[in-house]
Scaffold this active site. Structure first.
Site, PDB file in Angstrom:
ATOM      1  N   ASP A  20      51.244  35.633  -8.222  1.00  0.00           N
ATOM      2  CA  ASP A  20      51.587  35.133  -6.885  1.00  0.00           C
ATOM      3  C   ASP A  20      52.027  36.311  -6.013  1.00  0.00           C
ATOM      4  O   ASP A  20      52.308  37.406  -6.518  1.00  0.00           O
ATOM      5  CB  ASP A  20      52.695  34.086  -7.034  1.00  0.00           C
ATOM      6  CG  ASP A  20      53.153  33.527  -5.702  1.00  0.00           C
ATOM      7  OD1 ASP A  20      52.290  33.097  -4.913  1.00  0.00           O
ATOM      8  OD2 ASP A  20      54.371  33.535  -5.441  1.00  0.00           O
ATOM      9  N   ASP A  22      54.100  36.086  -2.296  1.00  0.00           N
ATOM     10  CA  ASP A  22      55.402  35.942  -1.639  1.00  0.00           C
ATOM     11  C   ASP A  22      56.470  35.514  -2.644  1.00  0.00           C
ATOM     12  O   ASP A  22      56.300  34.531  -3.372  1.00  0.00           O
ATOM     13  CB  ASP A  22      55.317  34.886  -0.530  1.00  0.00           C
ATOM     14  CG  ASP A  22      54.378  35.291   0.583  1.00  0.00           C
ATOM     15  OD1 ASP A  22      54.671  36.271   1.272  1.00  0.00           O
ATOM     16  OD2 ASP A  22      53.340  34.616   0.754  1.00  0.00           O
ATOM     17  N   ASP A 180      56.997  32.541  -8.816  1.00  0.00           N
ATOM     18  CA  ASP A 180      58.430  32.484  -8.522  1.00  0.00           C
ATOM     19  C   ASP A 180      58.925  31.061  -8.277  1.00  0.00           C
ATOM     20  O   ASP A 180      60.123  30.867  -8.067  1.00  0.00           O
ATOM     21  CB  ASP A 180      58.762  33.343  -7.299  1.00  0.00           C
ATOM     22  CG  ASP A 180      58.198  32.751  -6.005  1.00  0.00           C
ATOM     23  OD1 ASP A 180      57.016  32.376  -5.994  1.00  0.00           O
ATOM     24  OD2 ASP A 180      58.945  32.658  -5.016  1.00  0.00           O
TER      25      ASP A 180
END
Length: 233
Positions: A20, A22, A180
């Site tokens: 991922d 961001d 995240d």
């Protein structure tokens, strides 16, 4: 950290990793804050604070903008104008108020040296993701970069992970998702991919452990492939 205690070169069963963007590789809250509030000001709408943005990002730009309009109690009819302004402002400042998290470049280097094929999969629009990776010196690690507009659906739907595995030529059970948030964990579980989450990042105000990943990492270069099991492996 010594090389012996971190990612090692083969033998190991892993084929690939999907990472991922961001909140996983780059702290982009500053970019979101600048672009979003400049766009709101252009429409004579009130600003939003960083805490709201941190709890809202991760599900794509459309979700962020619709949630923002609801948060500032503005009519949903402003969406198209806000989208146009946001696209312009975000592209203008993309990467200027963001920073790569510690350990990311080292972790990606070790993954690549361990023989894994790497792809970046994000809900961020592709037109935002690719320039950001380039600006931060991360683009060279990835054979594929897929944004939130690359497929018919976005995370937490498993489709983007399955399609990314197809592009990588890897089996989901032997493809590690690194993210995240619960979006990454849910998508990975449904696609059949093991998943690790970063202890930092943007998980809608919830601790990453609540998403029940295979591991939670303080830094990407803490990842030890030997300590993880492929699903069904």
């Amino acid at each position: 950290m010594s090389p012996e205690s971190a990612l090692l070169t083969p033998p190991h069963p892993w084929q690939a990793a999907i990472v991922d963007l961001d909140g996983t590789m780059v702290d982009t809250l500053g970019d979101f804050e600048l672009a979003l509030n400049r766009s709101l000001a252009e429409l004579d709408l009130p600003p939003v604070d960083r805490a709201f943005i941190e709890h809202t990002v991760g599900k794509g730009s459309a979700h962020l903008l619709r949630s923002t309009l609801a948060h500032v109690q503005a009519d949903a009819q402003h969406y198209e104008a806000l989208w146009t302004a946001y696209q312009r402002h975000y592209l203008a400042i993309n990467g200027q108020a963001s920073a790569v998290y510690p350990g990311v470049k080292e972790g990606l280097t070790r993954l690549r040296e361990a023989g894994l094929r790497l792809a970046c999969l994000t809900n961020k629009p592709t037109a935002f993701a690719k320039p950001l990776l380039q600006a931060k010196g991360l683009d060279g690690f990835f054979s594929h970069v897929f944004g939130g507009d690359a497929f018919e659906r976005t995370k937490p739907d498993p489709l983007p992970l399955r399609k990314t595995c197809e592009a990588l030529g890897s089996t989901p059970a032997f493809t590690l998702m690194v993210g995240d948030s619960s979006n990454d964990a849910r998508a990975a579980r449904a696609a059949g991919c093991p998943v690790v989450l970063m202890a930092y990042g943007y998980n809608h105000g919830e601790p990453p452990e609540s998403a029940q990943p295979d591991a939670v990492l303080a830094r990407l270069d803490d990842l030890d492939l030997r300590a993880l099991r492929p699903h069904g492996g």
